[in-house]
Design a protein around this motif. Sequence first.
Motif, PDB file in Angstrom:
ATOM      1  N   CYS A 136       3.433  10.630  -2.601  1.00 11.62           N
ATOM      2  CA  CYS A 136       2.459   9.025  -3.149  1.00 11.62           C
ATOM      3  C   CYS A 136       1.589   8.719  -1.848  1.00 11.62           C
ATOM      4  CB  CYS A 136       2.760   8.315  -3.642  1.00 11.62           C
ATOM      5  SG  CYS A 136       2.088   7.002  -3.922  1.00 11.62           S
ATOM      6  N   CYS A 139       2.337   4.954  -1.798  1.00  8.05           N
ATOM      7  CA  CYS A 139       4.421   3.712  -1.908  1.00  8.05           C
ATOM      8  C   CYS A 139       4.544   4.663  -0.560  1.00  8.05           C
ATOM      9  CB  CYS A 139       4.554   3.828  -3.069  1.00  8.05           C
ATOM     10  SG  CYS A 139       5.052   5.168  -3.588  1.00  8.05           S
ATOM     11  N   CYS A 161       1.138   8.342  -9.044  1.00  8.89           N
ATOM     12  CA  CYS A 161       2.472   8.018  -8.767  1.00  8.89           C
ATOM     13  C   CYS A 161       2.410   7.058 -10.074  1.00  8.89           C
ATOM     14  CB  CYS A 161       2.030   7.716  -7.667  1.00  8.89           C
ATOM     15  SG  CYS A 161       4.160   6.297  -7.456  1.00  8.89           S
ATOM     16  N   CYS A 163       2.973   4.333  -9.555  1.00 10.20           N
ATOM     17  CA  CYS A 163       2.345   2.760  -9.070  1.00 10.20           C
ATOM     18  C   CYS A 163       1.135   2.783  -8.246  1.00 10.20           C
ATOM     19  CB  CYS A 163       2.878   2.014  -7.071  1.00 10.20           C
ATOM     20  SG  CYS A 163       2.173   3.674  -5.803  1.00 10.20           S
TER      21      CYS A 163
HETATM   22 ZN   LIG Z   1       3.070   5.701  -5.560  1.00 12.66          ZN
END
Ligand SMILES: [Zn+2]
Length: 251
Positions: A136, A139, A161, A163
Amino acid sequence: MSTSGPTTEIRALARYLEAARSLVVLSGAGISTESGIPDFRSPGGLWSRYDPSEFTFQRFCANAETRRRYWEMGASLYPLLKRAEPNRAHRALAALERRGGLHRIITQNIDGLHQRAGNTPERVIEIHGTALEVTCLSCGARQDRDPVQARFAAGDLDPHCECGGILKPATISFGQAMPERETATAFADAAAADVFLVVGSSLVVFPAADLPAVALERGATLLIVNREPTLYDAAATLALHGTAGEILGGI
Ligand SMILES: [Zn+2]
């Protein structure tokens, strides 16, 4: 490779490898061609079919359509990497580690075949990353590539992702910074090597191509196994020209 002499040369190679106390290996595409993975840079290779300037890191980050095309390219390339089996050159390096004396393999390859052949993952530095995982870009989380490539196949053309960050295969793309820790470790290892073996790399891609110079400067014995001559052949104690499989398989 000619039929006169190679046996003597391979025996000499074996003696140097056997005597090594801190062997460092640099491997490139040439070690994996026998496993059915074409050299991306060769005629007919990936980068003769796709334009590398289209897939720079900057474009990947900026453009969803570039990302779609990248995953699409992966849909044909990734299964090939997953299917590939280590060959006798990979197995010879795994055997060298079991015997002791092999400190590190620094590889330009993204196929994971050294680890699958039995080399300890901690002893393998993938300076160009790995195609078997996805990272990712926000993150930094890593995951197996299978489920992400499957999401693409099922219609998620720009996988993200949890996130919210952009997902990218964990290879180092054109224009992307080299992994800092891995690169630093590779140079420290080259400086500490007593024997430095190049396998299947033409030593034209930097910074990997600088590693033999660092090893030589510190007094290491340089050994080269590559299909074609390299710029370092004259400085090497041994430079053997032939396939990695037939030469390393012979030790
Ligand atoms: Zn991520």
